[in-house]
Motif scaffolding. Structure first.
Motif, short mmCIF file in Angstrom:
data_model
loop_
_atom_site.label_atom_id
_atom_site.label_comp_id
_atom_site.label_asym_id
_atom_site.label_seq_id
_atom_site.Cartn_x
_atom_site.Cartn_y
_atom_site.Cartn_z
N TYR A 266 0.87 -1.30 0.03
CA TYR A 266 0.10 0.03 -0.16
C TYR A 266 0.79 1.20 0.01
N ILE A 267 0.13 2.37 -0.51
CA ILE A 267 0.91 3.71 -0.24
C ILE A 267 -0.17 4.58 0.18
N ALA A 268 0.47 5.34 1.38
CA ALA A 268 -0.24 6.56 2.07
C ALA A 268 0.15 7.78 1.36
N MET A 269 -0.64 8.42 0.72
CA MET A 269 -0.52 9.76 0.27
C MET A 269 -1.51 10.89 0.98
N GLU A 270 -1.08 12.17 0.58
CA GLU A 270 -2.01 13.23 0.96
C GLU A 270 -3.44 12.94 0.42
N TYR A 271 -4.41 13.38 1.05
CA TYR A 271 -5.78 13.35 0.45
C TYR A 271 -6.36 14.43 -0.14
N PHE A 272 -6.63 14.02 -1.40
CA PHE A 272 -7.18 15.19 -2.66
C PHE A 272 -8.48 14.95 -2.37
N GLU A 273 -9.49 16.09 -1.98
CA GLU A 273 -10.86 15.78 -1.72
C GLU A 273 -11.38 15.99 -2.94
N HIS A 274 -10.79 16.91 -4.06
CA HIS A 274 -11.47 16.92 -5.28
C HIS A 274 -11.29 15.86 -6.24
N GLY A 275 -10.42 14.79 -5.80
CA GLY A 275 -10.40 13.65 -6.73
C GLY A 275 -9.49 14.03 -7.83
N ALA A 276 -9.68 13.22 -8.99
CA ALA A 276 -8.67 13.25 -10.08
C ALA A 276 -9.34 13.92 -11.19
N LEU A 277 -8.58 14.08 -12.27
CA LEU A 277 -9.22 14.75 -13.63
C LEU A 277 -10.34 14.12 -14.19
N THR A 278 -10.47 12.69 -14.09
CA THR A 278 -11.76 12.14 -14.58
C THR A 278 -12.85 12.47 -13.75
N ASP A 279 -12.64 12.48 -12.48
CA ASP A 279 -13.99 13.38 -11.79
C ASP A 279 -14.34 14.56 -12.33
N ARG A 280 -13.49 15.41 -12.68
CA ARG A 280 -14.09 16.90 -13.21
C ARG A 280 -14.49 16.55 -14.54
N LEU A 281 -13.94 15.52 -15.34
CA LEU A 281 -14.53 15.32 -16.52
C LEU A 281 -15.96 14.87 -16.47
N ALA A 282 -16.01 13.97 -15.51
CA ALA A 282 -17.37 13.35 -15.43
C ALA A 282 -18.24 14.47 -15.06
N LYS A 283 -18.11 15.57 -14.25
CA LYS A 283 -19.00 16.64 -13.80
C LYS A 283 -19.22 17.53 -14.87
N GLU A 284 -17.98 17.97 -15.62
CA GLU A 284 -18.16 19.06 -16.56
C GLU A 284 -18.03 18.71 -17.81
N GLY A 285 -17.63 17.58 -18.22
CA GLY A 285 -17.41 17.36 -19.80
C GLY A 285 -15.95 17.86 -20.11
N PRO A 286 -15.71 17.84 -21.11
CA PRO A 286 -14.63 18.39 -21.87
C PRO A 286 -14.04 19.77 -21.24
N LEU A 287 -12.66 20.15 -21.07
CA LEU A 287 -12.35 21.25 -20.22
C LEU A 287 -11.91 22.26 -21.26
N PRO A 288 -11.97 23.53 -20.70
CA PRO A 288 -11.52 24.90 -21.61
C PRO A 288 -9.99 24.47 -21.98
N VAL A 289 -9.94 25.12 -23.23
CA VAL A 289 -8.48 25.10 -23.80
C VAL A 289 -7.64 25.71 -22.75
#
Length: 417
Positions: A83-106
């Motif tokens: 296992y690896i213990a890392m700092e916790y990122f509450e906003h998740g990964a880029l895939t989570d943002r893609l799922a919420k917003e769709g393609p990102l601005p240029v």
């Protein structure tokens, strides 16, 4: 099934991939929330675990980088899984943002690309390849900053556990990796270019219809060029930069992650966007001028600066050290005080190993004082030799006297000769 990890209290599962399960956990010793990524591999031998831990330690040295996830701890669960213990990122990964917003601005994609390329450059300087760059492994901080995660995991799994190959979807793998050749820096650059493509298009470049097998996907990655990004607002310079990063052979791509970052910066400058700084090693890469735009003048290292008195026409101890030695026009064309019209050669500059003007002038003054002192002593000695009679010469004969009523001529001053 909840993992039993010594020193941690697992709170909930927050993600799952082909190789691992991610939990939000509480580290009891330091009383903080962390992300626990537990590899879902069966067995790992001692040699593989040592190499995995070594790469995690190298990643720990990069934890100060602003766009690399901080690794806090590594180990094995009670069931023997790494296992690896890392700092916790509450906003998740880029895939989570893609799922919420769709393609990102240029503009956002270019900024993420520059910063992630800087993280890759710092990683490559430690002789470590990431090997698994994809949107799932780029996390977002609470301030919206991207952070590259999961170093060394792909190498551990690819080398020592072949049971997960069916779960592996190589959307962002470089063609040479799919062919079984050893990956290099170019493979990471390809994966980052493929990641930026997905951020703009909303899906990976070579993704096929639902239910398609992995064989057809691999054939497209090996032989087909990336399809055009289905967005009218993606400028051609941006598409060209991503297309070069996704070239079929490493020789056709950018040679380093820094070069990739600079190409993204030039695209930002061409579009009039703020140019993102990229941090790697000990310095930041400054963008060069956009094509067709003049850059700052290049000044050779040997060129004189304003701090050089001979270049600026300034004076030392009242004497000009550069420009015109007689006044006239100083260096730079400014009119000065006119002096004699007789031309004089400019004094040569100091040579290496020779004393400078200050010490030489001091020696001349000291010699002059010694000569004048010797002359005064000589005159005094002559006066004493004459018996002290002011009316006699030094040879003993009486000095001529002026007629009465006349004023004697004033004595002539001693000349320099």
């Amino acid at each position: 099934m909840t993992e039993d990890v010594p020193g941690y209290r697992v709170l909930e599962q927050i993600g799952e991939g082909g190789f691992s399960v991610v939990y939000r956990a509480h580290q009891e010793r330091l009383d903080r929330t962390v992300a626990l990524k537990v590899l879902s591999v069966g067995t790992v031998d001692a040699a593989a675990m040592r190499r995995f831990q070594r790469e995690c330690k190298i990643t720990g040295r990069l934890s100060g980088h602003p766009n690399i996830v901080t690794v806090l701890d590594t180990g094995t669960t009670r069931a023997g899984r790494p296992y690896i213990a890392m700092e916790y990122f509450e906003h998740g990964a880029l895939t989570d943002r893609l799922a919420k917003e769709g393609p990102l601005p240029v503009a956002d994609v270019l900024r993420i690309g520059v910063k992630t390329a800087g993280a890759l450059a710092a990683t490559h300087e430690t002789d470590v390849l990431h090997r698994d760059v994809k949107p799932q492994n780029v996390l977002l901080s609470r301030y919206g900053e991207p952070a590259l995660a999961d170093f060394g995991i792909a190498r551990l799994v690819d080398s020592f556990d072949a049971t997960h190959t069916q779960a592996f979807t190589p959307h962002h793998a470089a063609p040479e990796v799919l062919e079984g050749r050893p990956p290099g820096i170019g493979a990471d650059i390809y994966s980052l270019g493929s990641t930026l493509y997905q951020l703009l298009a909303g899906q990976p470049a070579f993704k096929g219809p639902p239910g398609e097998g992995i064989a057809l996907l691999m054939l497209r990655i090996l032989h087909d060029p990336p399809p055009p990004i289905p967005r009218p607002d993606v400028p051609k310079p941006v598409a060209d930069v991503i297309g070069r990063a996704m070239a079929k052979t490493p020789e056709q791509r950018y040679t380093t992650a820094v070069e990739f970052a600079q190409a993204l910066q030039r695209a930002q400058a061409e579009l009039g966007l703020p140019v993102t700084d990229v941090a790697y090693s000990g310095s930041a890469v400054t963008p060069g001028p956009a094509p067709g735009l003049p850059g700052p003048p290049l000044v050779p290292e040997w060129a004189p600066t304003t701090s050089d008195p001979r270049a600026s026409g300034s004076t030392t101890n009242g004497s000009p050290t550069g420009g015109s030695p007689t006044g006239g026009f100083a260096a730079g064309g400014a009119p000065g005080v006119t002096g004699p019209t007789t031309p004089h050669p400019s004094p040569p500059g100091p040579l290496p190993g020779r004393p400078q003007d200050g010490p030489r002038r001091g020696l001349i003054v000291a010699a002059g004082v010694a000569l004048v002192g010797g002359l005064v002593l000589g005159i005094g000695a002559l006066a004493l030799a004459g018996g002290g009679d002011p009316g006699k010469r030094a040879g003993g004969s009486p000095a001529p006297t002026a007629p009465q009523g006349q004023v004697t001529q004033a004595p002539q001053p001693v000349t320099a000769a």
